[in-house]
Write a protein that holds these residues in place. Sequence first.
Motif, short mmCIF file in Angstrom:
data_model
loop_
_atom_site.label_atom_id
_atom_site.label_comp_id
_atom_site.label_asym_id
_atom_site.label_seq_id
_atom_site.Cartn_x
_atom_site.Cartn_y
_atom_site.Cartn_z
N SER A 517 26.88 -11.66 55.77
CA SER A 517 27.65 -10.44 55.54
C SER A 517 27.45 -9.91 54.12
N GLN A 521 25.73 -6.23 53.25
CA GLN A 521 26.50 -5.23 52.50
C GLN A 521 25.73 -4.77 51.26
N PRO A 526 24.26 -2.45 58.67
CA PRO A 526 25.44 -2.79 59.47
C PRO A 526 25.28 -4.13 60.18
N ASP A 546 30.82 -5.22 60.57
CA ASP A 546 31.17 -3.80 60.57
C ASP A 546 31.64 -3.34 61.94
N LYS A 570 35.47 -1.68 61.83
CA LYS A 570 36.20 -2.13 60.64
C LYS A 570 36.42 -0.93 59.72
N SER A 573 34.71 -0.62 56.25
CA SER A 573 33.25 -0.75 56.24
C SER A 573 32.63 0.51 55.62
N PHE A 576 31.93 3.05 58.33
CA PHE A 576 33.03 3.39 59.24
C PHE A 576 33.03 4.88 59.61
#
Length: 734
Positions: A517, A521, A526, A546, A570, A573, A576
């Motif tokens: 993760s 990021q 994603p 995500d 999320k 995120s 998002f």
Amino acid sequence: PPPPTSLQPKGYSTTRPAQRAACSQSRPRTTMLMHGARAVRVLRRLQRGAAKQILGGRVCFRAQCPASRFSSQAPAEVKCDKMEENGEEEKLGAMGLPKFDRNSCLETILKAVVEQRPDIGLTMNGVATSLEAFEKNGLETLGDAEKLSERQWEELDDEGLMPGTETVLKTILYGGFFPEYATEVASNGEPLDFKARLSRNLTIDPFWEADEIGEPLPSSPHACSVSMPCWEHIVGYEEGDPAVWDALALGYPRFVVHPYIARLFRSCEREFAKYGESCFAFPSKKVAERACNYIRHKNGENTPLRIHEYKETGIWAVIFPSGARDAVLKFWQHFGFVISSRWAEDVLKQHCCEDRIEEFPVVKPCDVRTHTLPESFQRWYTESSEEACEKVSKRQGVLECPDQAKTVLKTRLAEASGAKSIDDVFLYPSGMAAISSGLLAAQATFPSCKSIQLGFPYLDVFKIQTVWGPGAHFISDMNPDWLDQVTNLVKEQQISSVVLEYPGNPLLQVPDILALSALLQEHGVPLIVDDTIGSCANFNMLEHADVVVTSLTKWFCGTGDVMAGSMILKRNSQFFERFKKFTESEFEDNFYHKDAVALEMNSRSFIPRMEKVNETTKPLVEFLRAHPSIEKLWYPDSVNDQSVVKRGHGGLFSFILKDKEKSMDFYRNLRVCKGPSLGTNFTIACPYTLLAHYDELDWAEGLGIPSHLIRVSTGLEEPDDLIQRFGYALDSVE
């Protein structure tokens, strides 16, 4: 009928135990002593009618069996009594409950059912409603209920009697030991079907014998799995053996088109198709258009296609050349935007009432053959499912309307997963529909960019990425340098998404989700996680991903008779806003309202069920790991980070035997339900590699997935019970 000769195990006898036992006794009353499992089989077949025809009259069954009918060597006494119509014989309490007589209080009986048989689906609120109806009519005891006529039962229904209450009481009165075969005997001796039937309690009475091939799992017309008790059945299923296919009542809905849905397809063909054309039906115009795009993608842009709405039902038919059937079936299977059996059932009742239910065919994807529906499906058909859903939606406080049921489902999922808002939760008609929607959102955000499939892929998930999308990089998380491989790819090129199951299937891999993760990021990629195997009750995936997608058909539902899926975004995120905008523009509410009502009821016990599954699975896994016949067992208990694991490690595990050749006999002797799917309240096992990758066994073997691997999904049984069942099966092959 017995299974075909080619499928009969060694030593199988085509003479029914019931017929042998009954024919050997000329007296109207017989007593037989036998041990646990055999007593169960004889009782079952006696109740199916053999002894009724020979002995005459009504048959009452008395049995003394342990809570698990496979873990005790104590003999069970079985008595078959010829009863007078008004006889004073004590009736047995069915379904593993205490004995009840005519003086037993209705309130006591119904509360015992709620407490001791939660799988039946009665609730305390429903019992309270039913008791009010009984009280208004002066009914207090089981003897009072026995005197009711059919008309009086119908009047009670109108006054608020909950669905299932009538069936519970009639089962106790007339059904004997096995509620799924409960019948009321009329004055002429002919059985009368109840308006609804209780599910067979598969936790203590599973479909595991060879002659139980094709039985729905669970015992419901909307079941999402089917019994395949022997290794040969799996092979025959994959190879299209008519002996196996003709025995199937239904199958997993994306792979075996449900009989109701297949009948709907035929009705569409009569309505729209010309010579040489076929029809499939989809839940909306947009989905039908998407299916057309996929068909042209596979079969050529000039493929002649048409779409029409079917009788103003909201269902849209795609009319295509019969030669394109394989492409349509692939779309149905891979993308998951299917019509549910409940929806098809309602449409058929409204528009196709002239057709008989027994004419419904079963269609296998990638196979143009059709099959006449066997008796094994007919006996589970009930005409009361529509009325039941309507009554439940009216009488349950939180289910005043289907939209409210969906709101409750979203709230339940948000609370279990840690979502910030129910607006970030989307419901779909299947788990694959949710997964495909997440992948399409990522592809729309990063067009023409490949994805990364991390870990052994579920077939349909990988197909969406490679066949429909721009392609995917496959990285096995069994390689120790998998994180380095992912790092190199995300540095070299833009990746649309990284997709993985957590835990994996079937080897239950648990890669370092924290490191993954953080890496993604940093590089703006994603992470899409499918948490179906472990469920959001056990693994906190939304904290690290995500997008989280889930097949709600499995653990969340529990009963295994509702197709559904969810996608949760999320909120914090970096993707998002883009994902939310795309999803809302493409989203349609194709989740049928009666499926929502059923799923809401089934999922009320989601968290305590998962806690029980965790408690049952751990000692079973420890027993099998220590057993000398087991070569290797996979279970995701190596991860214990509290930011990842919530309550436990789930109910799924896989293993292989040291002697590969003994796998078939072990599987045959294993006394649990056997068939596709997972996450049911009853334990279910399958030779996963054969079932999911039969045409690519060498490829799977090269990735570390043995062809003789057996996958087990643990249910709500007691640990000692399952340990004895697995121990017996292991001992039987030594």
